[in-house]
Write a protein that holds these residues in place. Structure first.
Motif, PDB file in Angstrom:
ATOM      1  N   THR A 328       0.799  -1.229   0.000  1.00  0.00           N
ATOM      2  CA  THR A 328       0.000   0.000   0.000  1.00  0.00           C
ATOM      3  C   THR A 328       0.830   1.275   0.000  1.00  0.00           C
ATOM      4  O   THR A 328       0.302   2.345  -0.318  1.00  0.00           O
ATOM      5  CB  THR A 328      -0.924   0.021   1.233  1.00  0.00           C
ATOM      6  N   ILE A 329       2.119   1.207   0.334  1.00  0.00           N
ATOM      7  CA  ILE A 329       2.935   2.424   0.405  1.00  0.00           C
ATOM      8  C   ILE A 329       4.143   2.346  -0.529  1.00  0.00           C
ATOM      9  O   ILE A 329       4.317   3.186  -1.411  1.00  0.00           O
ATOM     10  CB  ILE A 329       3.395   2.687   1.854  1.00  0.00           C
ATOM     11  N   TYR A 330       4.970   1.304  -0.370  1.00  0.00           N
ATOM     12  CA  TYR A 330       6.239   1.282  -1.103  1.00  0.00           C
ATOM     13  C   TYR A 330       6.018   1.118  -2.609  1.00  0.00           C
ATOM     14  O   TYR A 330       6.593   1.862  -3.406  1.00  0.00           O
ATOM     15  CB  TYR A 330       7.123   0.163  -0.560  1.00  0.00           C
ATOM     16  N   ARG A 331       5.221   0.151  -3.010  1.00  0.00           N
ATOM     17  CA  ARG A 331       5.009  -0.064  -4.442  1.00  0.00           C
ATOM     18  C   ARG A 331       4.330   1.121  -5.114  1.00  0.00           C
ATOM     19  O   ARG A 331       4.746   1.528  -6.212  1.00  0.00           O
ATOM     20  CB  ARG A 331       4.193  -1.331  -4.651  1.00  0.00           C
ATOM     21  N   ARG A 374       2.098  15.069  -2.939  1.00  0.00           N
ATOM     22  CA  ARG A 374       1.807  13.946  -3.825  1.00  0.00           C
ATOM     23  C   ARG A 374       2.005  12.619  -3.097  1.00  0.00           C
ATOM     24  O   ARG A 374       1.255  11.654  -3.332  1.00  0.00           O
ATOM     25  CB  ARG A 374       2.722  14.009  -5.051  1.00  0.00           C
ATOM     26  N   VAL A 375       3.012  12.529  -2.229  1.00  0.00           N
ATOM     27  CA  VAL A 375       3.204  11.317  -1.427  1.00  0.00           C
ATOM     28  C   VAL A 375       1.958  11.041  -0.600  1.00  0.00           C
ATOM     29  O   VAL A 375       1.493   9.901  -0.507  1.00  0.00           O
ATOM     30  CB  VAL A 375       4.448  11.457  -0.516  1.00  0.00           C
ATOM     31  N   CYS A 376       1.392  12.090   0.000  1.00  0.00           N
ATOM     32  CA  CYS A 376       0.173  11.928   0.797  1.00  0.00           C
ATOM     33  C   CYS A 376      -0.993  11.489  -0.080  1.00  0.00           C
ATOM     34  O   CYS A 376      -1.791  10.626   0.316  1.00  0.00           O
ATOM     35  CB  CYS A 376      -0.149  13.240   1.499  1.00  0.00           C
ATOM     36  N   TRP A 381      -0.780   8.712   3.568  1.00  0.00           N
ATOM     37  CA  TRP A 381      -0.029   9.061   4.784  1.00  0.00           C
ATOM     38  C   TRP A 381       0.722  10.360   4.528  1.00  0.00           C
ATOM     39  O   TRP A 381       1.380  10.524   3.502  1.00  0.00           O
ATOM     40  CB  TRP A 381       0.952   7.955   5.158  1.00  0.00           C
ATOM     41  N   ASP A 382       0.632  11.290   5.473  1.00  0.00           N
ATOM     42  CA  ASP A 382       1.203  12.623   5.322  1.00  0.00           C
ATOM     43  C   ASP A 382       2.586  12.677   5.961  1.00  0.00           C
ATOM     44  O   ASP A 382       2.722  12.549   7.190  1.00  0.00           O
ATOM     45  CB  ASP A 382       0.286  13.656   5.992  1.00  0.00           C
ATOM     46  N   PRO A 383       3.651  12.875   5.157  1.00  0.00           N
ATOM     47  CA  PRO A 383       5.006  12.914   5.731  1.00  0.00           C
ATOM     48  C   PRO A 383       5.255  14.133   6.612  1.00  0.00           C
ATOM     49  O   PRO A 383       6.261  14.172   7.332  1.00  0.00           O
ATOM     50  CB  PRO A 383       5.905  12.923   4.488  1.00  0.00           C
TER      51      PRO A 383
END
Length: 437
Positions: A328-331, A374-376, A381-383
């Motif tokens: 759900t996050i890395y790929r 964009r990551v969020c 998940w918000d860095p």
């Protein structure tokens, strides 16, 4: 107020004891009662059919069972009138083997309506059954007898309800245990139907510690509260743990904190939503894994989602959490464009500094902000939030440690640069320090 010694001999003795002080009934009245039992039974059945609409709607076998009860009631009244005894005979003489069938056919309210009709038929025929001198005692006997039968009927229904309640509790425990073990069979589906589960909406498993002494009052309060917040609920208590299987929770943000107040001390964890009750095993396993790892996060909210505990679950050896972080996050980060994975890695390894990240990547600080947003968007998940940044950092670590074929990007090559490798090394070192602590 009269004292026990002042009670007249003709009054009924409390508790249904024998009425030994009353004058014996007239033998002629007793014989006339015996001779008219058949006509009384016929009149009773006819009156039931005329006065009670629900009686007319019963199946033939149910009408027959109730007719037998009414006939036994009249016959037992004649015996009791001749020689009043303790009311223990009511259960065996009047109801016999009928209690189970009776409680399935009609409610207690309807049973009392039936008794009222029987008593009324007998009472209306008192002038034809006894001389004027014996009519008063006979009416009184009918009233006392109806009281005993009514109490006996209530006792029958109470015992039946207790039996059903005990069986329902055991069946509910079996269903909860089958869900926890991941059982998926026709037997489980039939048990689910037997406990009356009807919800087709979201299903979540919530676990935590049980109160010190979870008595019947606690269970009633638990069902009352959850009944207002969810469409269905299954309750399981296994040792010191309380397990709730919730279906159709309307507003989780408000319902979960309210329900968590009913648990004992310590963490309360809820798993991800499941599509069906049979598939709720994954939610239960995630919730239990989160409960085991929750002590590693002292500041965790109550309740806390099992997904919010992914880093702690990974450190405790939960392979499901590791795969979830990769999936759900890395790929998604690898598949996204604009170097999101490299930007996130640099941002986390450089102390969460936008300016330092911009200098390391030779871009403007606003570009870093855009990429972090964009990551969020990509991961959820918000860095910029410390706790969520910790989850993202854990995802980077476990993703890079995963086999290359499971994390490779498009074209089969896993992305990697010198800067990304340094960020990976920094993130790994940070995570290792957290584990050692």
């Amino acid at each position: 107020m009269p004292q026990p010694d002042d009670v007249p001999a003709s009054a009924p003795v409390p508790g249904g004891a024998t009425n030994a002080g009353a004058a014996p009934p007239d033998p002629a009245t007793v014989e006339k009662l015996r001779a008219t039992m058949g006509s009384l039974s016929t009149a009773t059945l006819r009156q039931l059919d005329a006065d009670l609409p629900w009686y007319r709607g019963l199946r033939p076998d149910e009408r027959s069972a109730l007719g037998v009860v009414a006939q036994k009631g009249i016959a037992s009244f004649v015996n009791w009138y001749q020689k009043p005894v303790s009311p223990a005979w009511v259960l065996s003489d009047v109801f016999g083997t009928a209690p189970t069938e009776l409680t399935r056919s009609i409610s207690l309210q309807k049973a009392l309506q039936l008794i009222r009709v029987v008593v009324q038929v007998v009472e209306d025929r008192v002038p034809f059954l006894a001389p004027a001198a014996d009519q008063g005692p006979l009416r009184e006997a009918v009233l006392r007898y109806s009281r005993e039968v009514a109490f006996a009927a209530a006792d029958v229904y109470a015992r039946a309800a207790e039996t059903r309640g005990s069986w329902d509790t055991r069946l509910e425990a079996l269903v909860v245990d089958a869900i926890l073990r991941g059982e998926s069979s026709d037997a489980l589906r039939s048990r689910i139907a037997a406990v009356g589960w009807t919800s087709q909406a979201r299903i979540t498993v919530m676990v935590g510690s049980a109160p010190q002494e979870p008595n019947a009052g606690f269970l009633n309060e638990l069902r009352r509260v959850t009944g207002r917040l969810a469409e269905d609920v299954l309750v399981g208590i296994q040792g010191e743990r309380l397990i709730l299987v919730l279906g159709g929770v309307q507003d989780p943000a408000k319902a979960y904190p309210r329900i968590s107040e009913l648990f004992g001390d310590g963490a309360v964890v809820f798993g991800p939503d499941a599509e069906s009750l049979v598939a709720a095993s994954s939610s239960a396993q995630a919730a239990f894994a989160g409960l085991t790892a929750a002590r590693a996060w002292p500041g965790a909210p109550r309740p806390v989602s099992s997904e919010d505990l992914w880093p702690e679950r990974v450190m405790s050896g939960d392979d499901t959490a590791r795969r979830s972080l990769v999936r759900t996050i890395y790929r998604p980060l690898l598949a996204a464009s604009n170097g999101l994975e490299q930007t996130l890695s640099a941002y986390l390894s450089l102390g969460h500094s936008l300016e330092a990240t911009a200098r390391a990547l030779f871009v403007h600080a606003n570009t870093v902000r855009y990429r972090l947003r964009r990551v969020c968007d990509v991961t959820g998940w918000d860095p910029l939030v410390p706790r969520e940044a910790y989850v993202l950092q854990t995802a980077l670590v476990v993703g890079r440690l995963a086999p290359a074929q499971t994390t490779a990007g498009p074209g089969g090559a896993a992305p990697g640069t010198v800067r990304a490798a340094r960020a990976d090394q920094s993130a790994t070192t940070t995570l290792g320090r957290a584990v050692s602590l």
